[in-house]
Enzyme design. Structure first.
Site, short mmCIF file in Angstrom:
data_model
loop_
_atom_site.label_atom_id
_atom_site.label_comp_id
_atom_site.label_asym_id
_atom_site.label_seq_id
_atom_site.Cartn_x
_atom_site.Cartn_y
_atom_site.Cartn_z
CB THR A 187 -0.90 0.02 1.24
OG1 THR A 187 -0.08 0.02 2.41
CG2 THR A 187 -1.81 -1.21 1.26
CD1 TRP A 445 -22.61 11.83 9.03
CD2 TRP A 445 -20.46 12.38 9.11
NE1 TRP A 445 -22.05 11.13 10.08
CE2 TRP A 445 -20.72 11.46 10.15
CE3 TRP A 445 -19.16 12.87 8.97
CZ2 TRP A 445 -19.75 11.01 11.03
CZ3 TRP A 445 -18.19 12.42 9.85
CH2 TRP A 445 -18.49 11.51 10.86
#
Length: 542
Positions: A187, A445
């Site tokens: 990653t 949000w």
């Protein structure tokens, strides 16, 4: 009653064997680090891969051991894809955009036996080599005439073409356990040390099948494929393998990834399909528009790695008649999880509705299942409104990172992606944010991705990044960071007014900061963590 069918292992080497046998004359074109253009066929690729497999055996590389590459997209890198994995060793692609310390950590963690590198990366190799404790063999991917003079390495340095010249192409690819590792990709490591994801032969071949399907990347022997997405990260989204499976012509760009270089290559080689991240395509579109050009052969482009702005989709499709395939994936998914290809009834929808669909990351390929869950762990409905943590499972999803001391990342058999997403009733998934990037303002949000998508619609915006900045009243508020197009005198008030009617009023950022550049990570993604460090206190009193 059992089915009386043959059983053959799904192996990476079978892809090359098929390409050599059924598409032997198909061309592979590479812009080389040495400055010229190299051309040869799948037959030559297979012959040289077998010679390199013999060379690896001579170097003492055993089955299961890791062989690293630090290289651009090119024919020698392609040869290593097959010679390493096909012979039973593990291809470990290194990302040259990582920090030297991270590269050294990865090489040591993977216990690489040999490191192949392009000449471009000699200074990087000279910095990494002293930090690597165990003995390594370093191989410069060039010929004797271009071998570098180096004094900064305490290790064996060999020449790629010399190695090939010492061996013939008589080599029989071994029949391996299809569940054994074929390659290893780490990653990008934006937080903490990178983690290694081992791909198996089986998972790689199944991923290749799925990627080539009509409702996926829709690849065939009639295609000319240009993988701009790097071979050093998640195997160029599997395109080198796909090209072998279907017999497509391959065009490798080498180190020149600017708009002018890519456009010249696309036109010269009659590329029909390309793939890359939005930042690369922004440079290509800017160049093509500046010169008043168009694309004579390219008919579709795969855009992933970050959300594709609707403005980019419109530019490709309306101005240049290039279909955009919006895709999503991760290193842990080999990497493709979803592709945004229309269903039949959606093709007759008004253009505005089609663009709304294309802003989504798309629907899962066969072999991948997905769901969204709430904070209580329960699955949320596919209504296009409910947003939750995206989880996936499937034939090419990791169940364990590399290293005996690493715990499984799975939750009840599902891999947590770290993305917040919705899924609509037709199965189209849309990332609304990374869980670490979502903005919580006054307890509600706000999607930073949605803010960025609107900003990209403004004709004078080159790049847009929305981050959460701390706020004394609302806890967090969106802050928009923008790189203007050359010559633009765009003002912040004008850009903020542009949001009227396009998002909920309280979603509109409180301020715009114009910047010259934004930091990009090792895979071309914007490093929002750095921008939060720099601008996270923008709304707080001095």
């Amino acid at each position: 009653m059992q089915g009386l069918m043959m059983q053959q292992s799904l192996l990476v080497s079978a892809l090359l064997t098929h390409a050599e046998r059924h598409h032997s004359e198909q061309e592979i074109v590479s812009r080389r680090v040495e400055g010229d253009v190299h051309r040869y066929s799948y037959r030559h690729l297979a012959q040289r891969a077998r010679r390199m497999a013999n060379a690896l055996s001579t170097l003492g590389v055993a089955r299961g051991e890791r062989v690293a590459t630090l290289a651009w997209n090119g024919y020698r890198h392609m040869e290593l894809y097959f010679s390493v994995s096909g012979s039973g060793s593990v291809l470990h692609t290194l990302n040259p955009r990582l920090h030297v310390d991270q590269l050294a950590y990865i090489i040591e963690h993977a216990e690489d036996r040999v490191v192949f590198f392009d000449l471009t990366f000699l200074p990087l190799i000279e910095s990494v080599a002293p930090q690597v404790k165990s003995p390594k063999i370093f191989v410069a991917m060039t010929d004797r005439a271009h071998m570098p003079q180096t004094s900064g390495m305490n290790a064996m340095l060999m020449c790629y073409e010399d190695l090939l010249d010492l061996h013939d192409d008589v080599f029989e690819w071994p029949v391996l356990d299809e569940n054994s590792a074929s390659s290893l990709c780490y990653t990008s490591g934006t937080t903490g040390n990178p983690k290694g994801v081992p791909y198996s032969h089986r998972s790689t071949v199944l991923h290749t099948y799925a990627a080539a399907l009509p409702d996926s990347l829709n690849c065939s022997a009639r295609d000319v494929i240009l993988p701009v997405v790097p071979m050093f990260h998640v195997n160029a989204w599997g395109l080198p393998y796909v090209a072998c499976m279907v017999g497509a012509k391959l065009v490798f760009p080498g180190p020149a990834l600017d708009g002018k270089s890519l456009y010249e290559l696309i036109e010269t080689e009659h590329v029909t399909l390309s793939a890359g991240v939005p930042t690369v395509w922004q440079g290509l579109l800017t160049h093509v528009d500046a010169m008043g050009g168009t694309f004579s052969s390219m008919r579709r482009t795969v855009i992933g790695g970050a959300p594709c702005p609707t403005a980019m989709t419109e530019a490709f499709q309306q101005r240049h008649q290039v279909e955009v395939l919006h895709a999503w994936g991760m290193t842990e998914l080999s990497p493709i999880g979803t592709v945004c290809s229309f269903k039949a009834h959606q093709q007759s929808l008004p253009m505005a509705e089609q663009y709304t669909i294309q802003a989504k990351q798309g629907r899962a390929l066969f072999g991948i299942d997905m769901r969204i869950v709430g904070s209580d762990g329960n699955e949320l409905p596919w209504d296009g409104e409910s947003a939750g943590d995206l989880q996936v499972r499937g034939h090419w999803v990791t169940q364990q990172y590399f290293g005996a001391d690493v715990e499984s990342p799975l939750c009840d058999g599902w891999f947590p992606t770290g993305d917040i997403a919705t899924i609509d009733p037709h199965g189209f998934m849309q990332i609304t944010d990374r869980s670490k990037d979502v903005i919580k303002s006054g307890g509600e949000w706000i999607s930073s991705a949605a803010i960025e998508n609107v900003a990209y619609l403004h004709p004078e915006v080159s790049m847009a990044v929305c981050i959460a900045a701390r706020h004394p009243k609302w806890d967090e508020r969106p802050l928009l960071l923008v790189v203007k197009k050359p010559g633009s005198d765009l003002a912040s008030d004008e850009l903020l007014s542009f949001f009227n009617g396009r998002v909920a009023r309280w979603w509109t950022p409180d301020a715009v900061v114009f910047v010259d550049t934004v930091p990009l990570g090792a895979t071309g993604k914007v490093l929002k963590n750095q921008l939060r460090d720099q601008f996270g206190d923008y709304y707080l009193p001095a």
